[in-house]
Write a protein that holds these residues in place. Structure first.
Motif, PDB file in Angstrom:
ATOM      1  N   MET A 189       0.832  -1.203   0.000  1.00  0.00           N
ATOM      2  CA  MET A 189       0.000   0.000   0.000  1.00  0.00           C
ATOM      3  C   MET A 189       0.869   1.257   0.000  1.00  0.00           C
ATOM      4  O   MET A 189       0.565   2.234  -0.693  1.00  0.00           O
ATOM      5  N   ALA A 190       1.955   1.257   0.756  1.00  0.00           N
ATOM      6  CA  ALA A 190       2.854   2.412   0.791  1.00  0.00           C
ATOM      7  C   ALA A 190       3.452   2.666  -0.590  1.00  0.00           C
ATOM      8  O   ALA A 190       3.581   3.819  -1.027  1.00  0.00           O
ATOM      9  N   GLU A 191       3.810   1.601  -1.288  1.00  0.00           N
ATOM     10  CA  GLU A 191       4.392   1.749  -2.631  1.00  0.00           C
ATOM     11  C   GLU A 191       3.377   2.334  -3.605  1.00  0.00           C
ATOM     12  O   GLU A 191       3.738   3.056  -4.538  1.00  0.00           O
ATOM     13  N   ARG A 192       2.094   2.048  -3.382  1.00  0.00           N
ATOM     14  CA  ARG A 192       1.059   2.541  -4.300  1.00  0.00           C
ATOM     15  C   ARG A 192       0.738   4.019  -4.078  1.00  0.00           C
ATOM     16  O   ARG A 192       0.346   4.710  -5.025  1.00  0.00           O
ATOM     17  N   ILE A 193       0.876   4.497  -2.838  1.00  0.00           N
ATOM     18  CA  ILE A 193       0.473   5.884  -2.583  1.00  0.00           C
ATOM     19  C   ILE A 193       1.650   6.856  -2.549  1.00  0.00           C
ATOM     20  O   ILE A 193       1.443   8.063  -2.527  1.00  0.00           O
ATOM     21  N   ILE A 194       2.876   6.348  -2.567  1.00  0.00           N
ATOM     22  CA  ILE A 194       4.035   7.239  -2.426  1.00  0.00           C
ATOM     23  C   ILE A 194       4.140   8.225  -3.588  1.00  0.00           C
ATOM     24  O   ILE A 194       4.707   9.305  -3.457  1.00  0.00           O
ATOM     25  N   VAL A 195       3.533   7.874  -4.729  1.00  0.00           N
ATOM     26  CA  VAL A 195       3.564   8.767  -5.888  1.00  0.00           C
ATOM     27  C   VAL A 195       2.781  10.053  -5.598  1.00  0.00           C
ATOM     28  O   VAL A 195       3.029  11.096  -6.220  1.00  0.00           O
ATOM     29  N   GLN A 196       1.849  10.023  -4.641  1.00  0.00           N
ATOM     30  CA  GLN A 196       1.057  11.214  -4.324  1.00  0.00           C
ATOM     31  C   GLN A 196       1.893  12.314  -3.666  1.00  0.00           C
ATOM     32  O   GLN A 196       1.439  13.452  -3.549  1.00  0.00           O
ATOM     33  N   LEU A 197       3.109  11.986  -3.240  1.00  0.00           N
ATOM     34  CA  LEU A 197       3.986  13.010  -2.655  1.00  0.00           C
ATOM     35  C   LEU A 197       4.374  14.072  -3.686  1.00  0.00           C
ATOM     36  O   LEU A 197       4.825  15.155  -3.315  1.00  0.00           O
ATOM     37  N   GLN A 198       4.203  13.757  -4.957  1.00  0.00           N
ATOM     38  CA  GLN A 198       4.556  14.714  -6.011  1.00  0.00           C
ATOM     39  C   GLN A 198       3.397  15.642  -6.361  1.00  0.00           C
ATOM     40  O   GLN A 198       3.497  16.461  -7.260  1.00  0.00           O
ATOM     41  N   HIS A 199       2.290  15.516  -5.644  1.00  0.00           N
ATOM     42  CA  HIS A 199       1.099  16.311  -5.958  1.00  0.00           C
ATOM     43  C   HIS A 199       1.346  17.786  -5.673  1.00  0.00           C
ATOM     44  O   HIS A 199       2.101  18.149  -4.773  1.00  0.00           O
ATOM     45  N   ALA A 200       0.678  18.661  -6.433  1.00  0.00           N
ATOM     46  CA  ALA A 200       0.862  20.102  -6.267  1.00  0.00           C
ATOM     47  C   ALA A 200       0.106  20.646  -5.064  1.00  0.00           C
ATOM     48  O   ALA A 200       0.462  21.707  -4.538  1.00  0.00           O
ATOM     49  N   ASN A 201      -0.926  19.940  -4.623  1.00  0.00           N
ATOM     50  CA  ASN A 201      -1.737  20.410  -3.508  1.00  0.00           C
ATOM     51  C   ASN A 201      -1.077  20.040  -2.183  1.00  0.00           C
ATOM     52  O   ASN A 201      -0.790  18.875  -1.927  1.00  0.00           O
ATOM     53  N   SER A 202      -0.838  21.043  -1.327  1.00  0.00           N
ATOM     54  CA  SER A 202      -0.135  20.782  -0.071  1.00  0.00           C
ATOM     55  C   SER A 202      -0.939  19.880   0.859  1.00  0.00           C
ATOM     56  O   SER A 202      -0.370  19.099   1.628  1.00  0.00           O
ATOM     57  N   ALA A 203      -2.276  19.961   0.811  1.00  0.00           N
ATOM     58  CA  ALA A 203      -3.105  19.114   1.665  1.00  0.00           C
ATOM     59  C   ALA A 203      -2.973  17.645   1.267  1.00  0.00           C
ATOM     60  O   ALA A 203      -2.929  16.750   2.124  1.00  0.00           O
TER      61      ALA A 203
END
Length: 722
Positions: free
Chosen positions: A245-259
């Motif tokens: 699960m961690a490997e699947r969501i770690i890509v969201q760290l690159q999101h532009a939204n700080s929240a």
């Protein structure tokens, strides 16, 4: 579409009679409903400006029959504002609500159901229930996603109706919808219901969690936040589940939204407690650093939120930003609250390798113009000396240089931290005491004066004129604060023990003890005076052993937050709790707490610091006390909430007896009320049957401060920057 700024002319204060006349005039010659639209725009503009338009309720409601979406929107906006304040007239609108709920236009269907959910009046709630059931299964996704949020509002207005009507189970089914927005809204509604103390317990199993992750990419920013936040309700049973699960969501760290970034970090920190792969944990920590640093390039408000969260994260996972201390150096135009937050993080990240550059930066801050910032900078230099032994010499030299400036508040802060340095490194830096004594006249604040008095008393055997210095300080004994008085009392006793043959020391201690026991009102000071007096009178040798006993060296352990409390706070990353550094249930009414849940995959260290989380119990039943007095009716027994498993078949959800498969449980199913044995009634004792009369106040029952009760509690400084 109206052009921007075209409706600004409507924002003028008007009279009720004028608006009523305009609405009545629009009923005669208004083929395209232009007059009616203009009148309603004026009314809505006045509502926005805070003017009371409720007397127009009947006139505005008559416009609901107009087959124009723009007019319906304004009328429904009016009803949202004044519907709950007109319970005697709301029945006029119910037929229009029911008609619009079956309209061919999905926007009107959603508008009607949403407006009804905003009016928590029984007659509206009753009409809402059946229509909401149809809207949750509507063919249009927009209606379904609106209906999902309406369930949460219905649950707030009438929890039992929502549970008995099966709306929670229908929300569970919407989590498997084909539309990502519907899924996000269903998760948001279930989360809101699950966060209530009297709500059902919302949990996820692996299958549902994976389906939510599949919808993550198609969701909006706020939909992603809701879905990511709901993953905290999934408890991994195996290390591999958490790691996948961690490997699947770690890509969201690159999101532009700080929240989205902060919520992703929160979920990763949570999942790390259930991982065993050290390399993957280190990889996640490495990946979390750059997004956090990026947040510091935002505005000061976002910076402050990020800094308060970083302060928690680096206490639990120092590897995240261990090489980025320079990022937190203060800029000249930073607001004071940002500077103070950065100052604390710099201290947290300081170690032997980067101590010289941190110290150099702190020395720069000590010459700033902001008085509060300078004080914190000087104190940070002393804390750095206590934390990093290799930098202690440099820090002492820096403090001496600051004392030479003769600036009052700088000298006072330096004296306070030097006292702690003496305790951290006994016998190493006492050579600077003469320098401190030379600046005695600059001390006028209680904390700094008490620190200097402590130094004089503790090292009275090394200071030749200690008795003279103490005598000078004792002139204002009765006018000093309690903190200084306590320090002077103890220092005088120490001076007498060190120099028991000195007449000056005898006179001083006699004078102070007499003041403390006869002329002071503070009980703490008076009791300490009596204690010292009796010890010195009975056995001065034993008194010396007690007063001059070896003191434990000061460490930086007190700066660290309790591990269990820290794990709890990290579950609130990105929320108000992470800014206040307090759990939400301590400052939000009816909020439920969060804590790590034990499972076979939980790390050993996390399990050792596990904080048990008890769900709030319903109040006990009525207490019957025999004797004269009016008989009160017993309250109705509250029916237990039905158990709703997320992964059960809807047709057989009531027959599934497997408790481990249930993911939405009753609020009171986790813990049962303990059985209380009552003492036998003693007829001779009129109070013998009152042992349970204070059952509602058991939460405030005094308990001894054991290790379990004291866990997570520190000095008040732990919740502040210093």
């Amino acid at each position: 579409m109206a052009q921007a700024g075209q409706d600004a002319k409507f924002f003028q204060r008007g009279k009720i009679e004028e608006f009523r006349a305009e609405l009545q005039a629009a009923e005669t010659k208004d083929k395209k409903y232009v007059k009616r639209k203009i009148a309603l725009k004026k009314i809505v503009a006045n509502i926005t400006m805070g003017n009371d338009m409720s007397p127009l309720f009947t006139d505005v409601v008559q416009c609901l029959g107009t087959p124009l979406l723009e007019i319906k929107k304004m009328v429904y906006l009016f009803l949202v504002s004044y519907g709950r304040s007109k319970p005697d007239q709301i029945h006029l609108v119910i037929p229009n609500f029911l008609q619009d709920c079956n309209d061919r236009n999905p926007l009107i269907r959603a508008l009607a159901i949403r407006t009804m959910s905003y009016i928590p009046i029984p007659v509206v709630t009753e009409a809402l229930s059946e229509n909401l059931r149809h809207c949750l299964k509507d063919r249009d996704a927009y209606v379904r996603k609106t209906a999902a949020i309406c369930v949460a509002k219905l649950y707030t207005a009438d929890p039992r109706r929502a549970e008995k009507g099966g709306f929670v189970e229908m929300l569970r089914d919407l989590m498997l919808d084909s539309n990502a927005t519907v899924i996000a809204n269903a998760v948001a509604a279930l989360s809101e219901i699950g966060d209530r103390q009297d709500g059902v317990i919302f949990k996820l199993n692996l299958t549902t969690a994976n389906k939510l992750l599949a919808a993550l990419g198609e969701s909006s920013e706020w939909g992603q936040i809701y879905i990511l936040d709901s993953l905290l309700r999934y408890v991994p049973e195996q290390h591999s589940d958490a790691q996948t699960m961690a490997e699947r969501i770690i890509v969201q760290l690159q999101h532009a939204n700080s929240a989205v970034v902060l919520t992703t970090i929160k979920v990763l920190l949570y999942l790390m407690n259930y991982m065993e792969d050290r390399r993957l944990i280190d990889y996640c920590c490495k990946k979390m650093g750059p997004p956090l640093v990026t947040l510091l390039s935002s505005g000061p408000e976002v910076q402050y939120v990020a800094l308060r969260n970083i302060l928690l994260i680096i206490q639990r996972r120092p590897a995240v930003l261990k090489n980025d201390v320079k990022v937190f150096f203060c800029k000249y135009n930073d607001p004071i609250y940002v500077k103070l937050a950065k100052l604390e993080i710099m201290y947290r990240l300081a170690r032997a390798e980067n101590a010289p550059e941190v110290l150099a930066e702190l020395q720069e801050y000590a010459s700033e113009v902001d008085l509060d910032f300078v004080r914190k900078a000087v104190r940070s230099i002393g804390r750095l000396a206590i934390k990093v032994e290799a930098a202690a010499d440099s820090c002492i030299q820096a403090l001496l240089n600051l004392i030479e400036t003769k600036v009052s508040y700088v000298v006072q802060e330096a004296v306070i931290v030097i006292k702690d340095i003496f305790r951290r490194y006994p016998g190493k830096y006492e050579g600077i005491i003469p320098t401190l004594c030379e600046n005695l006249d600059l001390l006028d604040e209680p904390e700094s004066k008490a620190a200097m008095v402590w130094i004089l008393g503790q090292f009275a055997n090394r200071i030749d004129n200690a008795d003279e210095l103490l005598d000078d300080l004792l002139y204002t004994f009765l006018d000093e604060s309690v903190e200084v008085q306590l320090a002077l009392l103890t220092a005088s006793v120490k001076l007498f023990i060190y120099k028991s043959k000195s007449d000056t020391a005898k006179d001083l201690v006699h004078k102070v003890l007499k003041w403390a026991t006869e002329e002071v009102d503070n009980p703490d000071l008076r009791d300490r005076g009596f204690m010292y007096w009796r010890m010195l009178a009975i056995n001065p040798a034993v008194a010396g052993e007690i007063v001059l006993a070896e003191k434990p060296a000061i460490t930086t352990d007190s700066d660290r937050m309790d591990r269990g409390a820290l794990d709890q706070l990290l579950l609130h990353t990105g929320t108000l709790g992470s800014i206040y550094h307090k759990n939400p249930e301590t400052f939000i009414r009816n909020a439920t707490g969060k804590a790590l849940i034990d499972s076979p995959a939980l790390n050993t260290h996390s399990r050792a610091a596990l904080v048990p989380l008890t769900r709030a119990q319903l109040p006990p039943t009525a207490i019957s006390i025999p004797g004269p007095g009016p008989s009160e009716p017993r309250p109705d027994t509250v029916e237990p909430t039905s158990l709703v498993p997320l992964d059960a078949d809807p047709e057989h959800e009531s027959t599934d007896a497997d408790a481990e498969a249930e993911t939405i449980d009753d609020a009171g199913s986790d813990d049962e009320e303990p059985t209380v044995r009552r003492r036998p009634h003693d007829s001779s004792d009129p109070y013998s049957n009152l042992d349970s009369a204070f059952g509602n106040y058991m939460a405030d029952e005094p308990r001894p401060m054991t290790a379990g009760n004291h866990r997570g509690r520190h000095n008040d400084e732990d919740d502040l920057l210093f």
